[in-house]
Design a protein around this motif. Sequence first.
Motif, PDB file in Angstrom:
ATOM      1  N   ARG A 246     -11.943   8.036   6.424  1.00 55.07           N
ATOM      2  CA  ARG A 246     -10.660   8.688   6.157  1.00 55.07           C
ATOM      3  C   ARG A 246      -9.505   7.794   6.627  1.00 55.07           C
ATOM      4  NH1 ARG A 246     -10.722  13.939   4.476  1.00 55.07           N
ATOM      5  NH2 ARG A 246      -8.703  13.235   3.681  1.00 55.07           N
ATOM      6  N   GLY A 247      -8.461   7.787   5.816  1.00 61.17           N
ATOM      7  CA  GLY A 247      -7.313   6.925   6.129  1.00 61.17           C
ATOM      8  C   GLY A 247      -7.569   5.468   5.758  1.00 61.17           C
TER       9      GLY A 247
ATOM     10  N   THR B 185      -7.691  13.995  -1.572  1.00 59.46           N
ATOM     11  CA  THR B 185      -9.060  13.865  -1.041  1.00 59.46           C
ATOM     12  C   THR B 185      -9.600  15.205  -0.527  1.00 59.46           C
ATOM     13  OG1 THR B 185      -8.423  11.638  -0.384  1.00 59.46           O
ATOM     14  CG2 THR B 185     -10.495  12.471   0.523  1.00 59.46           C
TER      15      THR B 185
ATOM     16  N   GLY C 199       0.645   5.296   0.473  1.00 59.25           N
ATOM     17  CA  GLY C 199      -0.215   6.386   0.945  1.00 59.25           C
ATOM     18  C   GLY C 199      -0.084   7.625   0.066  1.00 59.25           C
ATOM     19  N   GLY C 200      -0.925   8.601   0.362  1.00 55.87           N
ATOM     20  CA  GLY C 200      -0.968   9.829  -0.436  1.00 55.87           C
ATOM     21  C   GLY C 200       0.382  10.497  -0.594  1.00 55.87           C
TER      22      GLY C 200
ATOM     23  N   SER D  46      -3.466   5.329  -2.460  1.00 50.84           N
ATOM     24  CA  SER D  46      -4.340   6.401  -1.972  1.00 50.84           C
ATOM     25  C   SER D  46      -4.345   7.518  -3.013  1.00 50.84           C
ATOM     26  CB  SER D  46      -3.807   6.956  -0.655  1.00 50.84           C
ATOM     27  OG  SER D  46      -3.827   5.962   0.326  1.00 50.84           O
ATOM     28  N   ALA D  47      -5.204   8.510  -2.776  1.00 52.60           N
ATOM     29  CA  ALA D  47      -5.229   9.683  -3.662  1.00 52.60           C
ATOM     30  C   ALA D  47      -3.884  10.408  -3.581  1.00 52.60           C
ATOM     31  CB  ALA D  47      -6.362  10.606  -3.232  1.00 52.60           C
TER      32      ALA D  47
ATOM     33  N   ARG E 124      -1.602  15.611  -0.595  1.00 57.25           N
ATOM     34  CA  ARG E 124      -2.392  16.135   0.517  1.00 57.25           C
ATOM     35  C   ARG E 124      -3.102  17.400   0.055  1.00 57.25           C
ATOM     36  NH1 ARG E 124      -2.459  12.003   2.491  1.00 57.25           N
ATOM     37  NH2 ARG E 124      -1.236  11.136   4.199  1.00 57.25           N
TER      38      ARG E 124
ATOM     39  N   ASP F  36      -5.408   1.940   4.130  1.00 57.28           N
ATOM     40  CA  ASP F  36      -4.729   0.903   4.933  1.00 57.28           C
ATOM     41  C   ASP F  36      -5.678  -0.280   5.117  1.00 57.28           C
ATOM     42  OD1 ASP F  36      -2.552   2.596   5.350  1.00 57.28           O
ATOM     43  OD2 ASP F  36      -3.290   3.332   7.274  1.00 57.28           O
TER      44      ASP F  36
ATOM     45  N   PHE G  91      -9.543   2.790  -0.334  1.00 58.88           N
ATOM     46  CA  PHE G  91     -10.491   3.706   0.316  1.00 58.88           C
ATOM     47  C   PHE G  91     -11.909   3.610  -0.227  1.00 58.88           C
ATOM     48  CE2 PHE G  91     -11.625   8.510   0.321  1.00 58.88           C
ATOM     49  CZ  PHE G  91     -12.046   8.545   1.639  1.00 58.88           C
TER      50      PHE G  91
ATOM     51  N   GLU H  94      -8.715   8.350  -5.602  1.00 59.73           N
ATOM     52  CA  GLU H  94      -8.014   7.057  -5.629  1.00 59.73           C
ATOM     53  C   GLU H  94      -8.082   6.447  -7.034  1.00 59.73           C
ATOM     54  OE1 GLU H  94      -9.029   8.219  -2.816  1.00 59.73           O
ATOM     55  OE2 GLU H  94      -7.484   7.576  -1.400  1.00 59.73           O
TER      56      GLU H  94
ATOM     57  N   LYS I  22       0.849  -1.206   0.000  1.00 57.12           N
ATOM     58  CA  LYS I  22       0.000   0.000   0.000  1.00 57.12           C
ATOM     59  C   LYS I  22       0.881   1.252   0.000  1.00 57.12           C
ATOM     60  CE  LYS I  22      -2.174   3.507   2.327  1.00 57.12           C
ATOM     61  NZ  LYS I  22      -1.778   4.464   3.377  1.00 57.12           N
TER      62      LYS I  22
HETATM   63  N1  LIG Z   1      -7.238   9.418   0.506  1.00 55.15           N
HETATM   64  C1  LIG Z   1      -8.004   8.980   1.652  1.00 55.15           C
HETATM   65  C2  LIG Z   1      -7.655   7.555   2.039  1.00 55.15           C
HETATM   66  C3  LIG Z   1      -6.297   7.287   2.620  1.00 55.15           C
HETATM   67  O1  LIG Z   1      -6.081   6.236   3.211  1.00 55.15           O
HETATM   68  O2  LIG Z   1      -5.318   8.193   2.427  1.00 55.15           O
HETATM   69  P1  LIG Z   1      -3.779   8.102   3.009  1.00 55.15           P
HETATM   70  O3  LIG Z   1      -3.266   6.699   2.818  1.00 55.15           O
HETATM   71  O4  LIG Z   1      -3.029   9.107   2.173  1.00 55.15           O
HETATM   72  O5  LIG Z   1      -3.817   8.448   4.481  1.00 55.15           O
HETATM   73  C4  LIG Z   1      -7.876   9.958   2.798  1.00 55.15           C
HETATM   74  O6  LIG Z   1      -7.208  10.980   2.647  1.00 55.15           O
HETATM   75  O7  LIG Z   1      -8.474   9.737   3.833  1.00 55.15           O
END
Ligand SMILES: N[C@@H](CC(=O)OP(=O)(O)O)C(=O)O
Length: 408
Positions: free
Chosen positions: A155-156, A52, A9-10, A41-42, A45, A159, A141, A79, A7
């Motif tokens: 959110r988040g 997002t 992340g953003g 993820s998207a 930030r 994961d 997500f 995403e 995975k």
């Molecule tokens: N893009 C979504 C999902 C996510 O998991 O993002 P990141 O892995 O960047 O925390 C969010 O901002 O909530």
Amino acid sequence: MKIIVQKYGGTSVRDEKSRSFAKGHIEKAIKEGYKVVVVVSAMGRKGDPYATDTLLSLVNGAKASLSKREQDLLMSVGETISSVVFTNMLLEHGIDAVAYTGAQAGFMTNTDYSSAKIIEMKCDRLMKELEVKDVVVVAGFQGAAKNGDITTIGRGGSDTSAAALGAALQAERVDIFTDVEGIMTADPRIADQARPLSIVSYTEVCNMAYQGAKVIHPRAVEIAMQAKVPIRIRSTYSEGLGTLVTSMTKGSQGSDIRERLVTGIAHVPKITQIKVRAKKDQYNLQAEVFKAMANASISVDFINIYPSGVVYTVSEEMTELALSILAELGHEPVIERNCAKVSVVGAGINGVPGVAAKIVTALSEKEIAILQSADSHTTIWVLVKEEDLIEAVNSLHYAFQLHEGEVQ
Ligand SMILES: N[C@@H](CC(=O)OP(=O)(O)O)C(=O)O
Ligand SMILES: Nc1ncnc2c1ncn2[C@@H]1O[C@H](COP(=O)(O)OP(=O)(O)O)[C@@H](O)[C@H]1O
């Protein structure tokens, strides 16, 4: 078939440079004989075009007139774009990859829009794809409800997407790639002595995550724990192995999860403390206040109940709504804005004398006022002013000697 889930992340897919580090890890896994399911993820930030929060700001964020159903449709696009851009980058470098939305990857959810629960994983198509492709890039997500609506899972949540795929595909491991070297004894952005932990139990990480350690979502840890899939949390930008999260006391590196008193210090900023006094001869204050908060879907924390009143906290974003409800009920609460919750987390603190005393001593030495406190068998929480947050985290980190030695 040997499957690994990775995975990103953003922050790890934000630009070409970051994505090319990610590509390096994927190439390595393919060379080692793995089929790689990449969850993205998207990109970036808030402020980055398809992040997002940027997408949400197009419709006025939390104040949007749109229903949560439409907000999910909007957020999920971040995403989806990310998965296609990432797949294109892999194809450009000769890696045989294909992009899937969450729905195509088999995420079936309920219709709790914006925090939908995964009710089933239908991964037949994804499994077939892996027979012919080295990499499937899945938009994290998001999923789809039975009625065909696109949903997001909180959110988040990427994961959680990665952990759910790890469990459904019986992956050998789920690697969560991020912008730090692993789970650390505190957020390195505010604790300069924070150290990475090389091996931790699911329970320890789950506790840290629930108390605000954003590096992994607690739901992801719970899913991986249930399915007994090991997780690694590691840096996109290095070859370091990061933190292994497992239930085993004997790690694959041969190191034991030591009997730790304290795993780390976590924090949640942007909290408001609300004190409500009972009106004369009022006996139903607690029921009245907390029912009203619940009816408005305001999550409350740090609840203390006295005969003369109640004290509790809400997030900064829920403060105005909470205050207007209390005003409607005829209360004039005392408000302390700009507070932060600091947690000392560790499965080992259960029944150990002196832990609370150490916390109080460390904070009072720095003249940090404790506005409220609470404890459970794994965590002691204190509420402090946000201006004291950095000093509070650092002094507790030092008091529990988390800066010392090789942390395991
Ligand atoms: N893009 C979504 C999902 C996510 O998991 O993002 P990141 O892995 O960047 O925390 C969010 O901002 O909530
Ligand atoms: N105990 C902790 N250990 C590591 N990182 C932490 C911890 N607590 C908070 N963090 C923060 O979590 C961030 C990574 O999470 P996040 O920003 O969601 O990354 P991603 O973009 O990979 O999803 C780190 O940059 C770090 O500031």
